[in-house]
Design a protein around this motif. Structure first.
Motif: not given
Lengths: 232, 232
Positions: A169-183
């Motif tokens: 939600m904080v990053n809504s509209g922005r693509v987040l890679s799985k690695a980024q999410i993991l980190d």
DNA sequence: GGAAATGTTCAGCTTCGGCTGAGCTTCGTT
DNA sequence: AACGAAGCTCAGCCGAAGCTGAACATTTCC
């Protein structure tokens, strides 16, 4: 989120990795960051830059984190402090700091640290640029109440599910890679692979994204996006 | 894009091929580039030329890329770093550094590296010369959202289609040969022939260039151009 | 100490994107 | 008009990526 200086922070930790990790990702989140490696430096820099908040490791080579906090407060009335502590609760001093300000245990996730920093700033500055309630489409999330609604209906989420949704939600509209999410969502010492992200996205979808229009989208080979309904 | 020095970069990699590949194409894209083969040289040159960004291989003969990054930051408050890493995520050091700034896995495509460099510069310098949203005719592309619109209508593109269109848009009005496209959009280790470019141009046309006026033009025996409607 | 909730891994399955090759069309040249 | 070269498009194969249910591990809370 990115284009503005939210606040000036002083990060104090003697471990270079933690220092780098925090300073880099806090900068990415729009904070102005200065780092110090020990209590002496911390006092010096604090005097100079007058930070809005200090992120302070409890275990420092030269002096105790609490002593540093005390002297910081002598210097400037009430300087908000977020402590970093080891996980094992054996340290009896921790009991005392529970009251004082706020603390995060190592190993932490970046989401955790960011959430706490925002919470402290919200309290101490009454800062409304940092809203406690996020909204995307008919999804609502209240940080303070730690609660989520879809179309007004409360949804029960586990801690990890909550952190993941918050990050989306904080990053809504922005693509987040799985690695980024993991980190960001998992503790920095997590050794596993990105498969766990898939699992949790699956859980989240089941709990908050069953109805049309769908908000969480998979971009094959790229990552995930939380997209508000109108813009797709 | 070409007529101006966008920024000063330091490229650090011990493999000569990668070093040459990067420095040549970054120069073509308007950057001023200095290269170093190891950590020692990197520190030396960084001190001398004060780069705006460092492209840094994680595996260096003399020291760990992480250590280099740390010392670069000690030297100059906040020096942005783009890491190059091997694909296999088995390296446990990677877990920590992923967070730090940004990273690209080998084998990469030049498009990928350029996009990341621009993204980092945009963040760290608030550089609006490098907009996150591209527009040509009634085609729009948003890098962060990883989304494309034609006449305001969202279009779904696969990763390769997206990279190809991005490359066209960044170079709109300029003729691009198939070889050039292959070199920029596909990973540097791709062995196939230029036929694949024809295929993907075909896909792209079907998805974003069905209506008049056409934007993607074939120059027989030369290459392709993306041309804005008025200027032809 | 035990039950319930949460976190993590794994494997089978499905879907989708990347690439190739063949047949067709278009273009330019003679 | 005829030819060859260049370009276009499509079907189809392959493997990679993603989804999900279930098993197993761990933590939390009574």
């Amino acid at each position: 989120m990115l284009d503005r200086v939210e606040a000036r922070l002083l990060v104090v930790d003697d471990e270079p990795n933690i220092r780098e990790l925090l300073s880099a990702s806090l900068r990415l989140s729009g904070f102005e960051v200065v780092t110090a490696v020990d209590g002496r430096e911390a006092m010096q820099f604090a005097e100079r830059i007058r930070p809005d908040l200090v992120v302070l490791d409890v275990m420092l080579p030269d002096m105790d984190g609490f002593a540093v906090a005390g002297r910081l407060r002598e210097m400037s009335g009430q300087m908000p402090v977020l402590f970093l502590t080891a996980r094992d609760g054996t340290d009896d001093k921790v009991a005392g700091l529970r009251v004082a300000d706020d603390y995060v245990t190592k190993p932490f996730s970046l989401e955790e640290v960011l959430a706490r920093i925002r919470a402290v700033l919200r309290r101490t500055r009454g800062d409304l640029d940092l809203p406690a309630r996020l909204q995307v489409g008919d999804l609502e999330l209240d940080e303070e109440a730690h609660q989520v609604w879809r179309s007004g209906v409360p949804v029960r989420l586990s801690p990890t599910e909550f952190k993941l949704l918050h990050y989306f939600m904080v990053n809504s509209g922005r693509v987040l890679s799985k690695a980024q999410i993991l980190d960001h969502v998992w503790n920095y010492d997590f050794g596993g692979d990105a498969g766990v992200v898939e699992s949790y996205v699956s859980y989240l979808r089941r709990k908050v994204d069953t109805a049309e229009p769908r908000l969480i989208h998979t971009l094959r080979g790229v990552g995930y996006v939380l997209r508000p309904p109108h813009s797709d």
